[in-house]
Scaffold this motif. Structure first.
Motif, PDB file in Angstrom:
ATOM      1  N   ARG A  25       0.849  -1.195   0.000  1.00 11.90           N
ATOM      2  CA  ARG A  25       0.000   0.000   0.000  1.00 11.90           C
ATOM      3  C   ARG A  25       0.880   1.239   0.000  1.00 11.90           C
ATOM      4  N   LEU A  26       0.680   2.119  -0.977  1.00  8.67           N
ATOM      5  CA  LEU A  26       1.496   3.315  -1.085  1.00  8.67           C
ATOM      6  C   LEU A  26       1.256   4.292   0.056  1.00  8.67           C
ATOM      7  N   ASP A  27       0.078   4.257   0.662  1.00  6.36           N
ATOM      8  CA  ASP A  27      -0.181   5.172   1.769  1.00  6.36           C
ATOM      9  C   ASP A  27       0.572   4.780   3.034  1.00  6.36           C
ATOM     10  N   ARG A  28       1.220   3.618   3.013  1.00  6.98           N
ATOM     11  CA  ARG A  28       2.003   3.160   4.164  1.00  6.98           C
ATOM     12  C   ARG A  28       3.504   3.382   3.973  1.00  6.98           C
ATOM     13  N   ILE A  29       3.908   3.846   2.805  1.00  9.52           N
ATOM     14  CA  ILE A  29       5.333   4.054   2.516  1.00  9.52           C
ATOM     15  C   ILE A  29       5.703   5.480   2.902  1.00  9.52           C
ATOM     16  N   SER A  30       6.717   5.619   3.754  1.00  4.40           N
ATOM     17  CA  SER A  30       7.089   6.950   4.228  1.00  4.40           C
ATOM     18  C   SER A  30       8.368   7.479   3.586  1.00  4.40           C
ATOM     19  N   LYS A  31       9.177   6.597   2.984  1.00  2.00           N
ATOM     20  CA  LYS A  31      10.436   7.063   2.399  1.00  2.00           C
ATOM     21  C   LYS A  31      10.834   6.102   1.277  1.00  2.00           C
ATOM     22  N   VAL A  32      11.382   6.675   0.208  1.00  2.00           N
ATOM     23  CA  VAL A  32      11.832   5.878  -0.927  1.00  2.00           C
ATOM     24  C   VAL A  32      13.209   6.374  -1.338  1.00  2.00           C
ATOM     25  N   ASP A  33      14.110   5.450  -1.641  1.00  2.00           N
ATOM     26  CA  ASP A  33      15.434   5.806  -2.141  1.00  2.00           C
ATOM     27  C   ASP A  33      15.614   5.213  -3.529  1.00  2.00           C
ATOM     28  N   ASP A  34      16.179   5.990  -4.428  1.00  2.00           N
ATOM     29  CA  ASP A  34      16.468   5.511  -5.776  1.00  2.00           C
ATOM     30  C   ASP A  34      17.792   4.754  -5.737  1.00  2.00           C
ATOM     31  N   THR A  35      17.748   3.468  -6.038  1.00  2.00           N
ATOM     32  CA  THR A  35      18.959   2.647  -6.004  1.00  2.00           C
ATOM     33  C   THR A  35      19.748   2.732  -7.302  1.00  2.00           C
ATOM     34  N   LEU A  36      19.132   3.322  -8.335  1.00  2.00           N
ATOM     35  CA  LEU A  36      19.736   3.440  -9.665  1.00  2.00           C
ATOM     36  C   LEU A  36      19.982   2.084 -10.316  1.00  2.00           C
ATOM     37  N   VAL A  37      19.352   1.023  -9.786  1.00  2.00           N
ATOM     38  CA  VAL A  37      19.458  -0.309 -10.369  1.00  2.00           C
ATOM     39  C   VAL A  37      18.380  -0.430 -11.437  1.00  2.00           C
ATOM     40  N   PRO A  38      18.743  -0.789 -12.657  1.00  2.00           N
ATOM     41  CA  PRO A  38      17.727  -0.893 -13.718  1.00  2.00           C
ATOM     42  C   PRO A  38      16.735  -2.017 -13.443  1.00  2.00           C
ATOM     43  N   PHE A  39      15.566  -1.866 -14.024  1.00  2.00           N
ATOM     44  CA  PHE A  39      14.491  -2.828 -13.802  1.00  2.00           C
ATOM     45  C   PHE A  39      13.872  -3.212 -15.139  1.00  2.00           C
ATOM     46  N   ASP A  40      13.764  -4.507 -15.395  1.00  2.00           N
ATOM     47  CA  ASP A  40      13.090  -5.009 -16.584  1.00  2.00           C
ATOM     48  C   ASP A  40      11.701  -5.488 -16.179  1.00  2.00           C
ATOM     49  N   TYR A  41      10.680  -4.875 -16.754  1.00  2.00           N
ATOM     50  CA  TYR A  41       9.296  -5.255 -16.451  1.00  2.00           C
ATOM     51  C   TYR A  41       9.082  -6.707 -16.849  1.00  2.00           C
ATOM     52  N   PRO A  42       8.563  -7.545 -15.953  1.00  2.00           N
ATOM     53  CA  PRO A  42       8.360  -8.964 -16.278  1.00  2.00           C
ATOM     54  C   PRO A  42       7.388  -9.145 -17.434  1.00  2.00           C
ATOM     55  N   LYS A  43       7.785  -9.908 -18.420  1.00  2.00           N
ATOM     56  CA  LYS A  43       6.949 -10.137 -19.601  1.00  2.00           C
ATOM     57  C   LYS A  43       5.672 -10.915 -19.265  1.00  2.00           C
ATOM     58  N   ASP A  44       5.702 -11.702 -18.191  1.00  2.00           N
ATOM     59  CA  ASP A  44       4.545 -12.533 -17.837  1.00  2.00           C
ATOM     60  C   ASP A  44       3.595 -11.844 -16.850  1.00  2.00           C
ATOM     61  N   PHE A  45       3.764 -10.538 -16.614  1.00  2.00           N
ATOM     62  CA  PHE A  45       2.977  -9.849 -15.588  1.00  2.00           C
ATOM     63  C   PHE A  45       2.094  -8.766 -16.188  1.00  2.00           C
ATOM     64  N   THR A  46       0.819  -8.761 -15.797  1.00  2.00           N
ATOM     65  CA  THR A  46      -0.073  -7.641 -16.074  1.00  2.00           C
ATOM     66  C   THR A  46      -0.782  -7.297 -14.766  1.00  2.00           C
ATOM     67  N   LEU A  47      -0.807  -6.028 -14.438  1.00  2.00           N
ATOM     68  CA  LEU A  47      -1.379  -5.595 -13.161  1.00  2.00           C
ATOM     69  C   LEU A  47      -2.855  -5.957 -13.061  1.00  2.00           C
ATOM     70  N   SER A  48      -3.627  -5.744 -14.113  1.00  2.00           N
ATOM     71  CA  SER A  48      -5.063  -6.046 -14.043  1.00  2.00           C
ATOM     72  C   SER A  48      -5.303  -7.535 -13.792  1.00  2.00           C
ATOM     73  N   GLU A  49      -4.512  -8.406 -14.417  1.00  2.00           N
ATOM     74  CA  GLU A  49      -4.660  -9.844 -14.176  1.00  2.00           C
ATOM     75  C   GLU A  49      -4.257 -10.193 -12.744  1.00  2.00           C
ATOM     76  N   PHE A  50      -3.180  -9.580 -12.253  1.00  2.00           N
ATOM     77  CA  PHE A  50      -2.731  -9.821 -10.881  1.00  2.00           C
ATOM     78  C   PHE A  50      -3.836  -9.444  -9.894  1.00  2.00           C
ATOM     79  N   ILE A  51      -4.464  -8.285 -10.108  1.00  2.00           N
ATOM     80  CA  ILE A  51      -5.519  -7.823  -9.200  1.00  2.00           C
ATOM     81  C   ILE A  51      -6.720  -8.759  -9.237  1.00  2.00           C
ATOM     82  N   SER A  52      -7.126  -9.174 -10.438  1.00  2.00           N
ATOM     83  CA  SER A  52      -8.326 -10.006 -10.537  1.00  2.00           C
ATOM     84  C   SER A  52      -8.107 -11.440 -10.071  1.00  2.00           C
ATOM     85  N   THR A  53      -6.888 -11.959 -10.176  1.00  2.00           N
ATOM     86  CA  THR A  53      -6.663 -13.353  -9.782  1.00  2.00           C
ATOM     87  C   THR A  53      -6.175 -13.499  -8.348  1.00  2.00           C
TER      88      THR A  53
END
Length: 78
Positions: A25-53
């Motif tokens: 939950r984003l309303d529970r996060i009080s601090k974020v640090d940028d690690t500068l580590v690159p991120f590859d979005y998972p090809k097998d992931f869709t947010l709408s499917e994750f939420i519904s399943t």
């Protein structure tokens, strides 16, 4: 926010066919640090499917609503 733990890959032989993914939950996060580590979005992931399943936090999408605000005097002026 949904995060995938890169140290917990799928293990079908152990009955865990999917990546370990957790919803935060984003309303529970009080601090974020940028690690500068690159991120590859998972090809097998869709947010709408994750939420519904997964139904994590019983988060269910609903159709958009129209929200109207009314201000008295000049309260809404910038």
């Amino acid at each position: 926010m949904v995060a995938q733990d890169p140290t917990r890959p799928p293990r079908p032989e152990a009955g865990k066919p999917d990546w370990l993914r957790t919803m935060f939950r984003l309303d529970r996060i009080s601090k974020v640090d940028d690690t500068l580590v690159p991120f590859d979005y998972p090809k097998d992931f869709t947010l709408s499917e994750f939420i519904s399943t997964q139904k994590m936090f019983d988060f269910v999408t609903e159709p958009p609503v129209t929200l109207e605000l009314a201000f008295s005097g000049n309260v809404g002026d910038i």
